[in-house]
Design an enzyme around this catalytic site. Structure first.
Site, PDB file in Angstrom:
ATOM      1  N   PRO A 299      31.261 110.391  25.800  1.00  0.00           N
ATOM      2  CA  PRO A 299      31.729 109.808  27.070  1.00  0.00           C
ATOM      3  C   PRO A 299      31.106 110.563  28.247  1.00  0.00           C
ATOM      4  O   PRO A 299      31.608 111.589  28.670  1.00  0.00           O
ATOM      5  CB  PRO A 299      33.250 109.996  27.001  1.00  0.00           C
ATOM      6  CG  PRO A 299      33.468 111.109  26.048  1.00  0.00           C
ATOM      7  CD  PRO A 299      32.308 111.178  25.118  1.00  0.00           C
ATOM      8  N   ASP A 471      29.763 115.963  29.091  1.00  0.00           N
ATOM      9  CA  ASP A 471      30.521 115.376  27.988  1.00  0.00           C
ATOM     10  C   ASP A 471      32.015 115.540  28.318  1.00  0.00           C
ATOM     11  O   ASP A 471      32.543 116.654  28.283  1.00  0.00           O
ATOM     12  CB  ASP A 471      30.166 116.106  26.689  1.00  0.00           C
ATOM     13  CG  ASP A 471      30.846 115.503  25.474  1.00  0.00           C
ATOM     14  OD1 ASP A 471      31.856 114.779  25.659  1.00  0.00           O
ATOM     15  OD2 ASP A 471      30.374 115.758  24.352  1.00  0.00           O
ATOM     16  N   HIS A 472      32.675 114.415  28.633  1.00  0.00           N
ATOM     17  CA  HIS A 472      34.056 114.510  29.109  1.00  0.00           C
ATOM     18  C   HIS A 472      35.029 114.951  28.023  1.00  0.00           C
ATOM     19  O   HIS A 472      36.137 115.394  28.298  1.00  0.00           O
ATOM     20  CB  HIS A 472      34.506 113.167  29.706  1.00  0.00           C
ATOM     21  CG  HIS A 472      35.428 113.341  30.872  1.00  0.00           C
ATOM     22  ND1 HIS A 472      36.453 114.263  30.890  1.00  0.00           N
ATOM     23  CD2 HIS A 472      35.472 112.719  32.079  1.00  0.00           C
ATOM     24  CE1 HIS A 472      37.085 114.201  32.050  1.00  0.00           C
ATOM     25  NE2 HIS A 472      36.507 113.273  32.791  1.00  0.00           N
ATOM     26  N   ARG A 473      34.605 114.868  26.762  1.00  0.00           N
ATOM     27  CA  ARG A 473      35.485 115.328  25.699  1.00  0.00           C
ATOM     28  C   ARG A 473      35.720 116.825  25.828  1.00  0.00           C
ATOM     29  O   ARG A 473      36.768 117.339  25.440  1.00  0.00           O
ATOM     30  CB  ARG A 473      34.859 115.051  24.327  1.00  0.00           C
ATOM     31  CG  ARG A 473      34.723 113.568  24.013  1.00  0.00           C
ATOM     32  CD  ARG A 473      33.951 113.377  22.711  1.00  0.00           C
ATOM     33  NE  ARG A 473      32.594 113.935  22.802  1.00  0.00           N
ATOM     34  CZ  ARG A 473      31.717 113.922  21.804  1.00  0.00           C
ATOM     35  NH1 ARG A 473      32.043 113.387  20.639  1.00  0.00           N
ATOM     36  NH2 ARG A 473      30.514 114.439  21.967  1.00  0.00           N
ATOM     37  N   ILE A 474      34.718 117.517  26.330  1.00  0.00           N
ATOM     38  CA  ILE A 474      34.743 118.977  26.295  1.00  0.00           C
ATOM     39  C   ILE A 474      34.859 119.582  27.687  1.00  0.00           C
ATOM     40  O   ILE A 474      35.498 120.610  27.871  1.00  0.00           O
ATOM     41  CB  ILE A 474      33.439 119.503  25.627  1.00  0.00           C
ATOM     42  CG1 ILE A 474      33.244 118.835  24.275  1.00  0.00           C
ATOM     43  CG2 ILE A 474      33.450 121.017  25.511  1.00  0.00           C
ATOM     44  CD1 ILE A 474      34.403 119.004  23.330  1.00  0.00           C
TER      45      ILE A 474
END
Lengths: 499, 463
Positions: A299, A471-474
């Site tokens: 994402p 990376d929006h996950r992280i």
């Protein structure tokens, strides 16, 4: 005794844990010689051709194309034609992947020993010293005696004696300068003080030791590499005690195996010549697959900021005027600025493999380099600890060698951040796709003079637009923004790079 | 962004070879040349002189016709025709270099290049200047004839090799100053064409770079042909006098006034380091040459120098090798090999020819090594006797302990074509045993090489 050998996924580099079988280059029933190309294996970064380390007939392809296997996983089984299928099946059923050492470069010696029955050809390292199996046939009379380290002997004879637990005092020396040679030991064994015959094809375990110091003719050295022979194992019958061609060939023959060295098997069989298609190169395939999955899986979000670079340009000018051994570019300074900012916001100096986050102490920064064949991202390691001149010269060297195809695998693997610059093409701003397992990439446009309004007054400044993909996950938005803020501050106050 | 990955300044045998290698390695490459591709070697050196020396060989053969049963009357010679042959050979090869550039995708930029900052070149042609950027700039600008204080090359009566290569007439008498490869070749050439030649050398032997025994054989042969030789002597005055020159030769017990038609100044070369912008960049020079490490790297980032301009020996094949080594190193080729300047063979195409490799006997002795020296005189060579060319000597110098070939020295017919045999042995680290075990075909001139090795081991077969 049957001789069934396993072809397994090699380990090409510390980071490699699994490999994808991209393409078989040989079919079932094909004869395979040592060094023949058998399959294309993709590691996390690159597609490489795997060569066989054994000879025989490819009896069974166990892995299918596109299948992902752990390192050491069974790819195929090679055996002689006369071994029944049932035995092959049993071998496959009983096979378990074994962890293995990192293969230094090409896969030649990257085979684990088969667990049962079929002894795989490359001997496990290190060779056992005085193993019971080899010492078994040696007469007690040859073993006894005091310390023999002073007895003159060829290095090879000394090693052989060590392995057979033979004391060199008991051997009559016939070599040059009164040295004990391998022949002397073989003769002593053959004479059989107590009747034990020594098999003619005494098996010399293969050394893995570095053999670069062994004196050898150039031809012998090359041939040894081709035949997978270690020069430490060879006799040295050439002029001035050098290993010569005959020595290498004799050993290879003794080992069996390596007789035939055929040309590599051709890939792709029936390529239609009439259709105008451009096959994807290995590099292009990798780029396509990786970017497709990165774009789909990660994402992405982007942060855009402008930075004034007049101070940075002044610093560049000053450094270049002062240093003859460096020619620093804006990009070199941006790389250093990124490294400094990553040290300040370590939450962005990470890799993510889908399960856990790896946070790095040093900033290893990849630089996107455009090649005719595609794109490669060599890495400047620990850029936070390096000076600007060193970074600049490293980048120049990496870029040149990327173009000439001379980068080593470790030089384009890893990295915790990527810098991509299209300013030289006049691009004002662009968005880049993250290069997993990294979590951030900075896209840099062209520096240009713009009118900047400050406190109601217009002024001209040289500005650069930065676009950071994350990376929006992280990395959360605020964390990314903190990094961007730090980066802009460093670029605008480049003295902070040395702070 | 750079215009090129590699730009080479100078299209001689160092520069054009470096450019081809860079292009082969996938680097975007250009070569800048202000005159003609091929450099001195193709245009004013190796190739055209060999074309002239072929004429000298024919003159020599014609003088010896009787021995082989021929007779000929009214043989005439037109120097203009020989010069024309020489120029055509040069033209043809220079055109060949242009083709090689095209084939390998190397851009050729015409004009004078000057460094314009790090990794930048300004190329000027016809008053117009273009700027280029390249990550790697290789200077291969070569060298030019050196002059002596008080003796200037005027191109009329005092020639450099440029004028000596395109004479409009044959002078009756000629003074050659300097007996290195260039001076010796011209002395031999003009003598064979019938000119009265005097050769002056300031050092105590002609061919000062060569082993003294070889130089002595050359001197004997030259003097037999009527070349007057003064070693340990200087030309102290050289002034126009009538249509020619009057000179004073002094030293080594000689003080002689001599009238000659023309003189050739051949006292070595100096690097073309001027007008390149080196000073502005702070690039270091030494004794008129650019200072580099073994890979051709200067002290300035991205700046390299190869060939003559990076220092002696000033030989085409040395330049080519340095060019390849420099490019392969910067391109990261694992097998790149820096040039070993001791392994560069030197060839002089006088008659008899001289070729050598590595250390002379005196140099090897000076190293303090135990050595073994072998010799073979061509008078005992079957092939040389058959050719009626028996002046010559082959000499080998080995390390007594390791059998390493330290040096090889040859004088005689076609030795320049044979020296590579010793070169291969050296590169492959062959020892005296390997050379002895090598089968040299019979009857050949090269058998002398074998015999010289056998002699070093006290095993002479045919002498």
């Amino acid at each position: 005794m049957s001789d069934i050998k396993a072809l397994t996924v090699p380990k090409w580099g510390m980071a490699m844990e699994e490999g994808t079988l991209v393409n078989w280059l040989v079919g079932e029933g094909d004869k395979v010689a040592v060094g023949d190309e058998v399959a294309e294996i993709e590691s996390s970064k690159i597609v490489n051709v795997m060569e066989s380390h054994v000879a025989g007939t490819l009896r069974r392809r166990v892995a299918a194309e596109d299948e992902i296997l752990p390192v050491g996983g069974l790819l195929a089984v090679i055996a002689d034609d006369d071994i029944p299928d049932a035995e092959i099946d049993r071998f496959i059923a009983g096979f378990t992947a074994t962890p293995q050492a990192v293969s230094t470069r090409e896969p030649r010696q990257a085979a684990p020993a088969a667990p049962s029955g079929g002894a795989a050809e490359p001997a496990p390292a290190p060779a056992p010293v005085a193993a019971p199996a080899t010492a078994g046939g040696v007469a007690e009379s040859l073993r006894q005696g005091e310390d023999d380290s002073n007895v003159p002997a060829t290095p090879h004879a000394r090693r052989m004696a060590g392995e057979l637990d033979i004391n060199l005092h008991n051997i009559t020396a016939s070599g040059r300068h009164g040295r004990v040679t391998v022949t002397d030991i073989e003769q002593a064994l053959g004479r059989g003080h107590d009747g034990h015959a020594v098999p003619r094809d005494f098996h010399i375990p293969a050394s893995r030791k570095d053999d670069s110091h062994v004196h050898a003719t150039p031809l012998a050295r090359r041939l040894a590499r081709e035949l997978g022979v270690n020069l430490n194992d060879c006799r040295a019958s050439g002029s001035h005690g050098r290993v010569c061609r005959a020595d290498v060939e004799a050993l290879a023959q003794q080992r069996g195996g390596a007789a035939a060295r055929g040309p590599a098997m051709a890939a792709g069989l029936d390529e239609p010549a009439v259709v105008e298609t451009i096959p994807l190169s290995g590099m292009r395939q990798t780029i396509a697959r990786r970017l497709q999955s990165a774009k789909a899986d990660i994402p992405h979000y982007r942060l855009v900021a402008d930075a004034e670079i007049d101070a940075l340009l002044a610093l560049r000018h000053e450094l270049n005027a002062a240093l003859s051994h460096a020619n620093i570019t804006v990009n070199d300074l941006l790389l250093k600025a990124c490294a400094t900012a990553l040290s300040q916001v370590p939450e962005c100096n990470v890799q993510f493999d889908g399960n856990e986050i790896k946070r790095f102490r040093d900033a290893d920064i990849a630089v996107a380099v455009s090649l005719e064949a595609g794109l490669i991202t060599p890495v400047v390691g620990a850029a936070n600890r390096k000076g600007i001149a060193q970074i600049s010269n490293e980048v120049r060297d990496l870029v040149t060698r990327a173009k000439s195809g001379a980068l080593k695998q470790h030089e384009f693997e890893g990295g915790s951040f990527t810098l991509s610059n299209l300013g030289m093409y006049g691009i004002k701003q662009f968005d880049a796709i993250i290069n997993p397992p990294q979590c951030a990439i900075l896209a840099v446009g062209r520096g240009e003079q713009r009118v900047v309004v400050d406190d109601g007054e217009g002024a001209v400044a040289t500005m650069l637009t930065l676009s950071l993909s994350l990376d929006h996950r992280i990395i959360d938005g605020a964390t990314g923004a903190r990094f961007m803020q730090a980066l802009v501050r460093i670029i605008e106050h480049p003295g902070l790079m040395s702070a | 962004m750079s215009d090129y990955d590699v730009m080479v300044v100078g299209g001689g045998p160092g520069g054009y070879v470096a450019a081809i290698r860079a292009a082969q390695l996938g680097l975007k490459t250009a070569v800048v040349e202000e005159k003609r591709l091929g450099g001195i070697c193709l245009n004013w050196g190796c190739i055209p002189t060999k074309a002239l020396l072929r004429g000298a060989d024919i003159a020599h053969t014609l003088r010896d016709l009787d021995r082989f049963g021929f007779s000929a009357d009214n043989i005439s010679f037109d120097i203009a025709r020989l010069v024309r042959h020489s120029r055509l050979a040069a033209d043809r090869l220079a055109a060949g270099v242009g083709y090689l550039m095209k084939k390998n995708g190397v851009s050729v930029i015409e004009g004078h290049a000057r460094l314009d900052g790090k990794c930048r070149l300004a190329v000027e042609k016809g008053g117009k200047t273009d700027g280029y950027r390249a990550d790697h700039i290789i200077l291969a600008t070569g060298a030019r004839p050196r002059e002596l204080p008080g003796i200037a090359i005027d191109g009329e009566r005092v020639w450099s090799y440029f004028e000596a290569m395109v004479p409009e007439f044959l002078p009756a008498s000629l003074l050659v100053i300097g007996s290195g490869a260039i001076g010796t070749e011209f002395a031999s050439l003009y003598n064979d064409l019938g000119v009265d030649v005097t050769l002056v050398e300031v050092l105590d032997q002609i061919l000062p770079q060569e082993d003294n025994e070889i130089a002595a054989v050359a001197r004997r042969s030259f003097e037999k042909r009527g070349i007057r030789i003064h070693t340990g002597a200087r030309v102290e005055e050289l002034a126009p006098d009538g249509d020619g020159l009057r000179c004073r030769i002094r030293g080594n017990g000689v003080d002689e006034l001599l009238d000659v038609d023309r003189a050739i100044l051949a006292v070595g070369v100096q690097g073309n380091i001027e007008a390149l912008g080196l000073e502005e960049l702070g690039a270091e020079t030494q004794d008129g040459f650019i200072r580099t490490d073994e890979w051709g790297r200067t002290n300035v980032v991205g700046l390299y120098a190869i060939g003559d301009v990076s220092g002696p020996p000033c030989l085409a094949h040395k330049a080519s090798h340095e060019g390849v080594a420099c490019v392969e190193k910067l391109a990261g080729v694992d097998s790149a090999h820096a040039l070993d300047r001791n392994a560069v063979p030197g060839c002089t195409y006088c008659r008899p020819q001289v070729a050598s490799l590595g250390m002379t006997e005196a140099e090897a002795e000076a190293c303090g090594r135990a050595i073994r020296v072998g010799r073979f005189n061509l008078a005992a060579s079957g092939k040389a006797v058959a050719l009626a060319e028996t002046e010559g000597l082959v000499k080998t110098v080995f390390d007594a302990a390791t059998g390493e070939l330290l040096g090889a020295h040859m004088i005689g017919p076609e030795v320049t074509e044979q020296i590579q045999g010793f070169g291969i042995a050296r590169t492959l680290e062959g020892t005296e045993e390997d050379l002895i075990n090598t089968i040299f075909p019979h009857p050949t001139l090269s058998e002398a090489m074998h015999e010289a090795v056998l002699d070093a081991m006290d095993r002479p077969m045919n002498q």
